[in-house]
Design a protein around this motif. Structure first.
Motif, PDB file in Angstrom:
ATOM      1  N   UNK A 240       0.615  -1.230   0.053  1.00  0.00           N
ATOM      2  CA  UNK A 240       0.284   0.314  -0.164  1.00  0.00           C
ATOM      3  C   UNK A 240       0.920   1.313  -0.128  1.00  0.00           C
ATOM      4  N   UNK A 241       0.470   1.812  -0.535  1.00  0.00           N
ATOM      5  CA  UNK A 241       1.184   3.607  -0.669  1.00  0.00           C
ATOM      6  C   UNK A 241       0.533   5.111  -0.101  1.00  0.00           C
ATOM      7  N   UNK A 242      -0.683   4.472   0.145  1.00  0.00           N
ATOM      8  CA  UNK A 242      -1.199   5.422   0.801  1.00  0.00           C
ATOM      9  C   UNK A 242      -1.585   5.812   2.343  1.00  0.00           C
ATOM     10  N   UNK A 243      -0.543   6.758   2.344  1.00  0.00           N
ATOM     11  CA  UNK A 243       0.389   6.684   4.147  1.00  0.00           C
ATOM     12  C   UNK A 243      -0.275   7.909   4.539  1.00  0.00           C
ATOM     13  N   UNK A 244      -2.199   8.177   3.829  1.00  0.00           N
ATOM     14  CA  UNK A 244      -2.826   9.095   4.280  1.00  0.00           C
ATOM     15  C   UNK A 244      -3.834   8.117   5.243  1.00  0.00           C
TER      16      UNK A 244
END
Length: 53
Positions: A10-14
């Protein structure tokens, strides 16, 4: 965050479940869904496990 699930990238660090310094999810599993009646592209799918930080 202690747990990193290397099976879920996953690259959604929010997201609250993002593994911070690594591009992985910290959940054991995720739910993938759609916001379309007839999804035909990857943009039509959503991570339903997303929670904002």
């Amino acid at each position: 965050m202690n747990f990193v699930n290397e099976c879920i990238k996953c690259t959604v660090d929010q997201c609250k479940h993002h593994a911070q310094s690594q591009n992985y999810c910290s959940l054991n599993s995720i739910m993938v869904g759609t916001h379309e009646n007839n999804p035909t592209m990857d943009q039509c799918t959503d991570c339903k496990s997303f929670e904002v930080k």
